[in-house]
Write an enzyme that holds these catalytic residues in place. Structure first.
Site, mmCIF file in Angstrom:
data_model
loop_
_atom_site.group_PDB
_atom_site.id
_atom_site.type_symbol
_atom_site.label_atom_id
_atom_site.label_comp_id
_atom_site.label_asym_id
_atom_site.label_seq_id
_atom_site.Cartn_x
_atom_site.Cartn_y
_atom_site.Cartn_z
ATOM 1 N N ARG A 232 -14.403 -4.438 3.544
ATOM 2 C CA ARG A 232 -15.110 -5.722 3.700
ATOM 3 C C ARG A 232 -14.641 -6.443 4.956
ATOM 4 O O ARG A 232 -14.702 -7.661 5.043
ATOM 5 C CB ARG A 232 -14.870 -6.603 2.484
ATOM 6 C CG ARG A 232 -13.413 -6.859 2.263
ATOM 7 C CD ARG A 232 -13.130 -7.940 1.306
ATOM 8 N NE ARG A 232 -11.772 -7.713 0.815
ATOM 9 C CZ ARG A 232 -11.117 -8.543 0.048
ATOM 10 N NH1 ARG A 232 -11.689 -9.640 -0.327
ATOM 11 N NH2 ARG A 232 -9.904 -8.276 -0.348
ATOM 12 N N ASP B 243 -0.758 -0.471 1.835
ATOM 13 C CA ASP B 243 -1.893 -0.820 2.704
ATOM 14 C C ASP B 243 -1.885 -2.310 3.073
ATOM 15 O O ASP B 243 -2.659 -2.728 3.919
ATOM 16 C CB ASP B 243 -3.226 -0.444 2.034
ATOM 17 C CG ASP B 243 -3.377 -1.059 0.662
ATOM 18 O OD1 ASP B 243 -2.550 -0.764 -0.217
ATOM 19 O OD2 ASP B 243 -4.307 -1.853 0.470
HETATM 20 P P1 AMP Z 1 -7.164 -5.704 -0.883
HETATM 21 O O1 AMP Z 1 -7.073 -5.983 -2.334
HETATM 22 O O2 AMP Z 1 -7.774 -6.824 -0.099
HETATM 23 O O3 AMP Z 1 -5.877 -5.253 -0.271
HETATM 24 O O4 AMP Z 1 -8.205 -4.523 -0.725
HETATM 25 C C1 AMP Z 1 -7.986 -3.227 -1.182
HETATM 26 C C2 AMP Z 1 -9.121 -2.347 -0.754
HETATM 27 O O5 AMP Z 1 -10.345 -2.731 -1.405
HETATM 28 C C3 AMP Z 1 -9.427 -2.367 0.736
HETATM 29 O O6 AMP Z 1 -9.815 -1.076 1.103
HETATM 30 C C4 AMP Z 1 -10.566 -3.332 0.830
HETATM 31 O O7 AMP Z 1 -11.348 -3.150 1.977
HETATM 32 C C5 AMP Z 1 -11.351 -3.006 -0.439
HETATM 33 N N1 AMP Z 1 -12.182 -4.147 -0.886
HETATM 34 C C6 AMP Z 1 -11.743 -5.280 -1.452
HETATM 35 N N2 AMP Z 1 -12.761 -6.106 -1.727
HETATM 36 C C7 AMP Z 1 -13.895 -5.486 -1.333
HETATM 37 C C8 AMP Z 1 -15.294 -5.826 -1.355
HETATM 38 N N3 AMP Z 1 -15.723 -6.983 -1.831
HETATM 39 N N4 AMP Z 1 -16.147 -4.926 -0.836
HETATM 40 C C9 AMP Z 1 -15.723 -3.755 -0.353
HETATM 41 N N5 AMP Z 1 -14.442 -3.378 -0.309
HETATM 42 C C10 AMP Z 1 -13.524 -4.224 -0.787
HETATM 43 MG MG MG Z 2 -5.500 -5.130 1.685
#
Ligand code: AMP
Ligand code: MG
Length: 484
Positions: free
Chosen positions: A85, A244
């Site tokens: 995203r 990550d």
């Molecule tokens: P995060 O929890 O922000 O560290 O995200 C973990 C993974 O989920 C990453 O690869 C993000 O890009 C993906 N991700 C989180 N929210 C979304 C969303 N709304 N749409 C697509 N990918 C998402």
């Molecule tokens: Mg992240």
């Protein structure tokens, strides 16, 4: 004049990222633009009209890409995550010669979106804006907030929420998980290219060393140790220290279910998804160390010597981490307590204090604020530090030791050191919730006001004294949620 993009990541091999344009939104409207940051990184506000910040138009020279990475999430291996995203518009080099990524978050799907919609809701965008700017004002390395726009669209979460696009600025978006992505594919050439890129970009001093990848690990470890120490010294809990979400440049990144502790306890967790307290306040150094072990695994194959030599040398570097962390933490704590000439036993004084604070769940920030006032005013009663304890007997005993320890110092110097180390204003969870709830109803005043207060966290602001206060019982926030 167009923005002077210099997109070094887009020049890396093609499988490091996916080229993708942002998906336009219905009706972009600027909520906030960070002019001070724009100046710092050498871009003009005029180059970022709302349609650029929303992804409806691309600035000249941008090369939008979504970055590939993998990672361990809560210890479980995920071979492909990536920017699902977020879209990197490009990199700019500021007047100080420092390079910055400019990234849109919530700008539509990419090949890494899996089942996600690629969008962001307004609440998490506001949370990230406030948190990252507050961290910067506290002097803690962090990604920054350049802007937030509302989209005029709803995003569907548990309920429909107003959508937003957040513009993030970072030294880079390279994570431990970026190395893991290529390591898992046994792509030696990619690891080599990534390592060289990171050394040139973030740690040029490593290039001079006999084994640059070993030097790189050591430098990344030092930055992580210092970062986590700084977090803990202000009561910050990141909440999702997955590999990550661990920046190679040593910045705080990915503000999801993070929080500043109010009533202190080392086991404190806010994240609604962290059921076993893996990322609790006091666990953070151990987790950073574990994340660095994952990085070491990725760098190991690049060592020119025998496998055995390589392993031994990497292990030796990793083994230094606890001490590097302890040094940073101890020095920082000495400043919080106003110990001007740190001694070896100081860490015990700090530990004893934390035990007391935890036993009675005393408000972390308010305690150090009042302790500072006590030194300034020479008056324990007036400072109100006592009142923070239901039973102050333990505190009195600790205080006697602390005062004996500091009796040889000039109290003015001590107060000055303490003022510089103990913030008066932190982004308290209930204030953040208040700002988010209001913003969802189109009232942006609390968001603006909160940011204003938090840009000067160490200054007395009598007109904003209410922002110092812990939550009333009815205002306590027990859990925070991911940005998704
Ligand atoms: P995060 O929890 O922000 O560290 O995200 C973990 C993974 O989920 C990453 O690869 C993000 O890009 C993906 N991700 C989180 N929210 C979304 C969303 N709304 N749409 C697509 N990918 C998402
Ligand atoms: Mg992240």
């Amino acid at each position: 004049m167009p923005i002077a993009f210099d997109n070094s990541y887009a020049r890396l091999p093609g499988h490091f990222f996916s080229r993708v344009d942002p998906t336009p939104v219905a009706s972009p409207s600027l909520l906030r633009f960070n002019h001070a940051l724009a100046e710092e990184i050498g871009v003009a506000a005029g180059d970022f009209p709302p349609d650029v910040l929303a992804g409806n138009a691309l600035p000249e020279g941008s090369e939008p890409i979504a970055l590939a990475y993998a990672g361990h999430q809560f210890g479980g291996w995920v071979p492909q995550l990536g920017d699902g995203r977020a879209i990197l518009l490009g990199e700019v080099v500021g007047p100080d010669g420092r390079r910055h990524d400019i990234q849109l978050k919530g700008s539509g799907p990419t090949i890494f979106s899996r089942r996600g919609d690629g969008r962001a809701a307004l609440g998490p965008a506001i949370r990230e804006y406030v948190m990252s700017e507050a961290m910067a004002a506290l002097g803690i390395p962090t990604t920054r907030a350049l802007a937030v726009v509302t989209t005029g669209e709803k995003v569907l979460r548990e309920r429909p929420l107003p959508g937003a696009v957040f513009t993030r600025v970072a030294s880079s978006h390279i994570r431990v998980g970026t190395f893991q992505y290529h390591h898992a594919r046994e792509d030696h050439d990619a690891l080599r290219a990534l390592t060289d890129h990171v050394i040139t970009r973030h740690y040029p001093e490593a290039a001079e060393k006999e084994v640059p990848e070993l030097a790189l690990l050591s430098l990344v470890a030092t930055r992580q140790a210092e970062l986590v120490a700084q977090w803990m010294l202000v009561g910050f809990i990141h909440g999702v220290m997955n590999t990550d979400n661990c920046s190679i440049a040593g910045e705080t990144i990915d503000y999801g279910p993070c929080a500043f502790v109010d009533n202190f306890h080392p086991g404190k967790v806010f994240s609604s998804i962290d059921r076993h307290g893996r990322y609790a306040w006091g666990k953070q150094p151990e987790i950073a160390h574990w994340n660095l072990l994952q990085l070491a695994q990725c760098l190991l194959p690049l060592h020119p010597g025998s496998a055995e030599d390589a392993r031994g040398e990497f292990e030796a570097v990793l083994n230094e981490f606890p001490e590097t962390f302890a040094r940073a933490y101890e020095q920082g704590f000495a400043r919080k307590l106003g110990l001007l000439d740190p001694h070896p036993g100081d860490l015990d004084l700090a530990r004893d204090l934390l035990t007391l604070l935890a036993e009675q769940e005393v408000d972390f920030t308010l305690f150090f604020r009042r302790l500072t006032t006590q030194v300034e005013s020479h008056d324990e009663d007036q400072s109100g530090v006592h009142d923070l304890f239901g039973c102050a007997k333990g505190f009195d005993q600790w205080s006697a030791k602390w005062q004996a320890r500091t009796s040889q110092q000039d109290f003015r110097d001590q107060a000055q050191a303490m003022r510089a180390a103990n913030p008066i204003f932190i982004p308290r969870n209930h204030r953040l919730e208040e700002a988010i709830t209001a913003a969802e109803q189109q009232d942006f005043a609390p968001f603006e006001q909160l940011l204003e207060v938090l840009t000067r966290p160490f200054d007395e602001q009598p007109e904003n004294a209410g922002y110092e206060n812990p939550p009333q019982p009815g205002e306590v926030v027990h859990a925070t949620f991911c940005g998704t």
